[in-house]
Write a protein that holds these residues in place. Sequence first.
Motif, PDB file in Angstrom:
ATOM      1  N   PHE A  29       0.815  -1.216   0.000  1.00 14.57           N
ATOM      2  CA  PHE A  29       0.000   0.000   0.000  1.00 14.57           C
ATOM      3  C   PHE A  29       0.847   1.265   0.000  1.00 14.57           C
ATOM      4  O   PHE A  29       0.499   2.246  -0.650  1.00 14.57           O
ATOM      5  CB  PHE A  29      -0.924   0.004   1.217  1.00 14.57           C
ATOM      6  N   SER A  30       1.953   1.283   0.719  1.00 16.74           N
ATOM      7  CA  SER A  30       2.741   2.512   0.837  1.00 16.74           C
ATOM      8  C   SER A  30       3.297   2.979  -0.506  1.00 16.74           C
ATOM      9  O   SER A  30       3.685   4.135  -0.651  1.00 16.74           O
ATOM     10  CB  SER A  30       3.883   2.327   1.835  1.00 16.74           C
ATOM     11  N   THR A  31       3.339   2.098  -1.493  1.00 17.94           N
ATOM     12  CA  THR A  31       3.858   2.463  -2.820  1.00 17.94           C
ATOM     13  C   THR A  31       2.746   2.774  -3.824  1.00 17.94           C
ATOM     14  O   THR A  31       3.034   3.090  -4.976  1.00 17.94           O
ATOM     15  CB  THR A  31       4.731   1.338  -3.396  1.00 17.94           C
ATOM     16  N   TYR A  32       1.503   2.690  -3.397  1.00 14.13           N
ATOM     17  CA  TYR A  32       0.396   2.961  -4.322  1.00 14.13           C
ATOM     18  C   TYR A  32       0.212   4.467  -4.505  1.00 14.13           C
ATOM     19  O   TYR A  32       0.320   5.255  -3.554  1.00 14.13           O
ATOM     20  CB  TYR A  32      -0.913   2.383  -3.793  1.00 14.13           C
ATOM     21  N   HIS A  33      -0.102   4.837  -5.727  1.00  6.94           N
ATOM     22  CA  HIS A  33      -0.579   6.190  -5.989  1.00  6.94           C
ATOM     23  C   HIS A  33      -2.084   6.184  -5.701  1.00  6.94           C
ATOM     24  O   HIS A  33      -2.797   5.273  -6.141  1.00  6.94           O
ATOM     25  CB  HIS A  33      -0.329   6.563  -7.447  1.00  6.94           C
ATOM     26  N   PHE A  47     -11.591  14.629 -11.508  1.00  2.00           N
ATOM     27  CA  PHE A  47     -10.468  14.539 -10.574  1.00  2.00           C
ATOM     28  C   PHE A  47     -10.638  15.558  -9.453  1.00  2.00           C
ATOM     29  O   PHE A  47     -11.030  16.711  -9.701  1.00  2.00           O
ATOM     30  CB  PHE A  47      -9.178  14.818 -11.336  1.00  2.00           C
ATOM     31  N   VAL A  48     -10.341  15.130  -8.239  1.00  2.00           N
ATOM     32  CA  VAL A  48     -10.375  16.029  -7.090  1.00  2.00           C
ATOM     33  C   VAL A  48      -8.958  16.256  -6.547  1.00  2.00           C
ATOM     34  O   VAL A  48      -8.497  17.386  -6.443  1.00  2.00           O
ATOM     35  CB  VAL A  48     -11.276  15.470  -5.973  1.00  2.00           C
ATOM     36  N   THR A  49      -8.275  15.158  -6.214  1.00  2.00           N
ATOM     37  CA  THR A  49      -6.946  15.272  -5.632  1.00  2.00           C
ATOM     38  C   THR A  49      -6.237  13.927  -5.710  1.00  2.00           C
ATOM     39  O   THR A  49      -6.895  12.891  -5.832  1.00  2.00           O
ATOM     40  CB  THR A  49      -7.022  15.740  -4.169  1.00  2.00           C
ATOM     41  N   SER A  50      -4.908  13.943  -5.642  1.00  2.06           N
ATOM     42  CA  SER A  50      -4.137  12.709  -5.662  1.00  2.06           C
ATOM     43  C   SER A  50      -2.868  12.842  -4.829  1.00  2.06           C
ATOM     44  O   SER A  50      -2.400  13.959  -4.558  1.00  2.06           O
ATOM     45  CB  SER A  50      -3.754  12.327  -7.098  1.00  2.06           C
ATOM     46  N   LEU A  51      -2.356  11.688  -4.426  1.00  2.95           N
ATOM     47  CA  LEU A  51      -1.044  11.590  -3.782  1.00  2.95           C
ATOM     48  C   LEU A  51      -0.220  10.604  -4.605  1.00  2.95           C
ATOM     49  O   LEU A  51      -0.530   9.418  -4.637  1.00  2.95           O
ATOM     50  CB  LEU A  51      -1.158  11.090  -2.347  1.00  2.95           C
ATOM     51  N   THR A  52       0.811  11.100  -5.244  1.00  3.98           N
ATOM     52  CA  THR A  52       1.683  10.269  -6.077  1.00  3.98           C
ATOM     53  C   THR A  52       2.902   9.864  -5.266  1.00  3.98           C
ATOM     54  O   THR A  52       3.571  10.724  -4.674  1.00  3.98           O
ATOM     55  CB  THR A  52       2.119  11.049  -7.322  1.00  3.98           C
ATOM     56  N   ARG A 104       0.584   0.527 -10.256  1.00  3.76           N
ATOM     57  CA  ARG A 104       1.586   0.496 -11.325  1.00  3.76           C
ATOM     58  C   ARG A 104       2.218   1.874 -11.482  1.00  3.76           C
ATOM     59  O   ARG A 104       2.144   2.687 -10.578  1.00  3.76           O
ATOM     60  CB  ARG A 104       0.926   0.037 -12.624  1.00  3.76           C
ATOM     61  N   GLY A 105       2.845   2.139 -12.588  1.00  2.00           N
ATOM     62  CA  GLY A 105       3.455   3.440 -12.821  1.00  2.00           C
ATOM     63  C   GLY A 105       2.404   4.523 -12.977  1.00  2.00           C
ATOM     64  O   GLY A 105       1.349   4.298 -13.554  1.00  2.00           O
ATOM     65  N   GLN A 106       2.723   5.709 -12.463  1.00  2.00           N
ATOM     66  CA  GLN A 106       1.794   6.838 -12.551  1.00  2.00           C
ATOM     67  C   GLN A 106       2.002   7.546 -13.881  1.00  2.00           C
ATOM     68  O   GLN A 106       3.081   8.047 -14.178  1.00  2.00           O
ATOM     69  CB  GLN A 106       2.075   7.794 -11.379  1.00  2.00           C
ATOM     70  N   ARG A 107       0.934   7.626 -14.684  1.00  2.00           N
ATOM     71  CA  ARG A 107       1.040   8.294 -15.981  1.00  2.00           C
ATOM     72  C   ARG A 107       0.380   9.669 -15.929  1.00  2.00           C
ATOM     73  O   ARG A 107       1.022  10.702 -16.090  1.00  2.00           O
ATOM     74  CB  ARG A 107       0.420   7.427 -17.062  1.00  2.00           C
ATOM     75  N   ASP A 108      -0.898   9.693 -15.731  1.00  3.00           N
ATOM     76  CA  ASP A 108      -1.643  10.948 -15.637  1.00  3.00           C
ATOM     77  C   ASP A 108      -2.466  10.894 -14.353  1.00  3.00           C
ATOM     78  O   ASP A 108      -3.523  10.255 -14.329  1.00  3.00           O
ATOM     79  CB  ASP A 108      -2.540  11.128 -16.863  1.00  3.00           C
ATOM     80  N   TYR A 109      -1.995  11.576 -13.324  1.00  2.00           N
ATOM     81  CA  TYR A 109      -2.628  11.444 -12.018  1.00  2.00           C
ATOM     82  C   TYR A 109      -4.069  11.938 -12.015  1.00  2.00           C
ATOM     83  O   TYR A 109      -4.852  11.570 -11.157  1.00  2.00           O
ATOM     84  CB  TYR A 109      -1.823  12.213 -10.963  1.00  2.00           C
ATOM     85  N   ALA A 110      -4.442  12.784 -12.978  1.00  2.00           N
ATOM     86  CA  ALA A 110      -5.784  13.360 -13.001  1.00  2.00           C
ATOM     87  C   ALA A 110      -6.757  12.570 -13.866  1.00  2.00           C
ATOM     88  O   ALA A 110      -7.927  12.954 -13.979  1.00  2.00           O
ATOM     89  CB  ALA A 110      -5.724  14.800 -13.485  1.00  2.00           C
ATOM     90  N   SER A 111      -6.296  11.489 -14.468  1.00  2.00           N
ATOM     91  CA  SER A 111      -7.154  10.701 -15.349  1.00  2.00           C
ATOM     92  C   SER A 111      -7.660   9.469 -14.620  1.00  2.00           C
ATOM     93  O   SER A 111      -6.873   8.715 -14.037  1.00  2.00           O
ATOM     94  CB  SER A 111      -6.375  10.272 -16.593  1.00  2.00           C
TER      95      SER A 111
END
Length: 128
Positions: A29-33, A47-52, A104-111
């Motif tokens: 979990f600690s590595t999840y975006h 989209f509201v908010t994210s933590l990458t 997985r890898g973060q591509r577009d955090y707002a999508s």
Amino acid sequence: QVQLVESGGGLVQAGGSLRLTCATSGRAFSTYHIAWFRQAPGKDREFVTSLTWIGGNTYRADYADSVKGRFTISRYNVNKTIYLQMNSLTPEDTAVYYCAANSRGQRDYASATNYDYWGQGNQVTVSS
């Protein structure tokens, strides 16, 4: 398989506050975006908010312009929980709110397509 279970929504008057909680599973979990999206009636999910996750214990927070300065995303890795603190709520914030996670890898955090796992949704209603 990662499961996300939300709680904390409800009815609040304009100017009030609510905190949404998203309990998760997943060994890494600690590595999840992670992120929060919302969907108002008749509108697309937005989209509201994210933590990458950047690496180690470093994360980058991003916010939609409409919630900057009012909403705060946070996570507590020990109990695998995501929070969304919402202050100064307005009727325009009325929507079903969803938490989401990307392992997985973060591509577009707002999508929304960037995220693999979703909560069931939680209604937030702000009265004027």
